[in-house]
Scaffold this active site. Structure first.
Site, PDB file in Angstrom:
ATOM      1  N   ASP A  38       0.829  -1.201   0.000  1.00  0.00           N
ATOM      2  CA  ASP A  38       0.000   0.000   0.000  1.00  0.00           C
ATOM      3  C   ASP A  38       0.870   1.261   0.000  1.00  0.00           C
ATOM      4  OD1 ASP A  38      -2.783   1.079   0.343  1.00  0.00           O
ATOM      5  OD2 ASP A  38      -1.893   1.899   2.171  1.00  0.00           O
ATOM      6  N   GLU A  58       1.685  -0.316  -4.796  1.00  0.00           N
ATOM      7  CA  GLU A  58       0.722   0.717  -5.187  1.00  0.00           C
ATOM      8  C   GLU A  58       1.515   2.010  -5.326  1.00  0.00           C
ATOM      9  OE1 GLU A  58      -3.429   2.772  -3.655  1.00  0.00           O
ATOM     10  OE2 GLU A  58      -1.869   2.259  -2.213  1.00  0.00           O
TER      11      GLU A  58
END
Length: 558
Positions: free
Chosen positions: A206, A260
């Site tokens: 993330d 990401e």
């Protein structure tokens, strides 16, 4: 043998088809209205039938759910709503037994403010955990600088206990971890080993490019005030940290890593994914999926813009790099509503066309749950219907302050909100789409579930689900669709996406019509359309024509 064949390395994760599960919305097994791990286990044969190789599980960790699991309270504990560690182990075993793999989310730019590290950190300036987070004194009467949270407002919150501010690039309940601290990094590497030693096959990381911060904490430079992601994604020690992570942990396992990478440009991509650098395998570049975003507003996009993104990625990354292909996830609206045509009778053919594109472009394809059913955006009409913290905070910051009219805001969210992707999976025509036996799901099920659901799709050989399965088989049967070169044959055409994938003696041609109108196909001299391998319509058009939203894959001679 071409240069591409000589230099490109073969890896299992390049050949894989990945499916993202948002556990809260996938399948509820115990009637509490919330999806859980036993529910996922009950649907593993559904995923196997779809042709999935790897499941990416969105956060399953213990969390107070300020941001639906992306605020982690305990990295080694399963969220009680989702089940137990025994359930997680059973999920992993069930996937392995079916020849599938599992990757999990690694959320280490920030934790929850309820994590024991932060609970200790905020107690005093000399606490042993103080330096696990980023604390700074204010500037005058305000925060240390002008950095903004992606969930609206300042990225700094004043903590009254010590009179200092802590940094949070996201919600105030998601304080950023201090990667400058050696002990913190060692803790992260240890928790990574915990999951890898269980048998997990890798991580989706993330907002991983944001872990390194400029330590002078200056105000935003003028060129980054509008789009701050391009500032935060290139911190001074980012590559040092990722190389250390790879050296200390990842290199010891045969795993896949995908970062990401909001704010990373195609030109910066090789710095993260060139396999000779020892950082990540792949990243999610957002240039394509965000084409239809302008802040909270929907932005009309054009096909030449989309094609240019893929060409730019191809030009920026050489044989030692690898791309991801995705146009939807838990942070974006529904695939067919954003890039296809959700109006009947175009919903199914356009969803199949998008599937054809995702599974035949150069890179590892990622399918988001429900896209294989051509699920659509939810008909939201009021802010009270949204669960997303980003929407609620933006409503307070933009609408309640009078900066944006309520009607404009709601119109934008009706096309772009993350909650469109988070409505529960539509399994059948039973109440709540078969997602839960509870009277009410945690987030409303789209009312079109009686027509759009998995039970109907499985029974229909011409469904979007079965088209994805055929594409997965096609990709496995033709290495050119994985490792082959990519050439866009008509970059300026407003409706036609025509490209080739060639490897050795194998040459494949993909033809996609992004419109309702029938179009003529004019290919460059020397390309002769050959045998059709797959099409998305019951009756394919002649070789030099494409019906509305038609997609075909051919062999071709050159």
């Amino acid at each position: 043998m071409s240069e591409n064949e000589e230099t490109i390395s073969r890896r299992w994760w390049k050949e894989a088809v990945v499916y993202q599960i948002y556990p809260r919305s996938f399948q509820d097994s115990n009637g509490d209205g919330i999806g859980d791990i036993p529910g996922i286990i009950s649907r593993l044969d559904y995923l196997k039938g779809l042709g999935i190789d790897v499941v990416w599980l969105s956060p399953h960790y213990d969390s107070p759910n300020a941001d639906n699991g992306y605020d982690i309270r305990d990295y080694r504990k399963v969220m009680a709503e989702f089940g137990t560690m025994a359930d997680f182990d059973a999920l992993l075993a069930g996937l392995k037994a079916r020849g599938m793999r599992l990757i999990v989310d690694l959320v280490v730019n920030h934790s929850s403010d309820e994590h024991v590290w932060f609970v200790e950190s905020r107690k005093s300036k000399d606490n042993l955990y103080r330096d696990y987070y980023i604390w700074r004194p204010g500037r005058g009467e305000g925060p240390p600088n002008d950095w903004r949270s992606y969930f609206s407002g300042s990225a700094w919150t004043l903590d009254p206990t010590t009179g200092e501010y802590y940094l949070h690039l996201f919600a105030d309940k998601q304080p950023d971890l201090n990667w400058e601290n050696d002990k913190l990094r060692a803790e992260v590497y240890d928790l990574m080993r915990f999951w890898l030693d269980k048998g997990v096959d890798g991580f989706r990381m993330d907002v991983i490019p944001m872990i390194s911060k400029e330590q002078t904490f200056p105000d935003y430079p003028p060129e980054h005030r509008e789009h701050t992601e391009y500032y935060h994604a290139v911190g001074p020690r980012l590559h040092e940290f990722l190389q250390e992570m790879n050296r200390e942990v990842l290199s010891e396992y045969d795993v896949m890593t995908v970062g990401e990478a909001f704010g990373v440009t195609p030109e910066q991509t090789p710095d993260l994914v060139d396999e000779r650098r020892g950082e990540l395998n792949m990243i999610f570049n957002f240039d394509a999926v965000r084409l239809c975003h302008d802040g909270f507003r929907y932005r009309p996009w054009t096909l030449p813009e989309l094609k240019a993104v893929y060409s730019r990625l191809k030009e920026s990354t050489g044989p030692h790099c690898w791309n991801t292909i995705f146009l939807s996830n838990h942070d974006n609206a529904r695939l067919v509503s954003s890039f296809g045509d959700e109006a009947e009778p175009w919903r199914v053919p356009s969803a199949k066309l998008l599937a054809t594109m995702l599974m035949t472009l150069h890179g590892t394809p990622f399918i988001y749950q429900g896209d294989e059913l051509a699920m659509t955006n939810y008909p939201f009409t009021s802010v009270e219907q949204y669960d997303d913290i980003a929407v609620r905070n933006a409503w307070k910051a933009e609408v309640l302050t009078g900066r944006v009219p309520a009607a404009d805001f709601l119109q934008g969210m009706a096309r772009t909100s993350r909650d469109h992707a988070r409505t529960p999976m539509q399994w059948s025509a039973a109440p709540n789409g078969g997602f839960t036996t509870a009277g009410k799901a945690w987030l409303a099920v789209n009312p079109n579930y009686s027509e759009i659901n998995a039970e109907t799709a499985l029974a229909d050989p011409s469904s979007v689900y079965h088209h994805y399965a055929k594409l997965a088989d096609l990709r496995r049967a033709h290495p050119a669709l994985v490792y082959g070169d990519f050439v866009d044959l008509a970059p300026a055409h407003p409706h036609l996406f025509a490209y080739t994938r060639a490897l050795g003696d194998e040459a494949l041609l993909v033809l996609l019509n992004f419109s309702r109108e029938t179009i003529d196909v004019e290919l460059p001299a020397g390309i002769e359309v050959g045998e059709q391998l797959l099409g998305n319509l019951a009756k394919s058009s002649e070789s030099n024509r494409l019906a509305g939203w038609e997609a075909r894959v051919h062999r071709y001679s050159r």
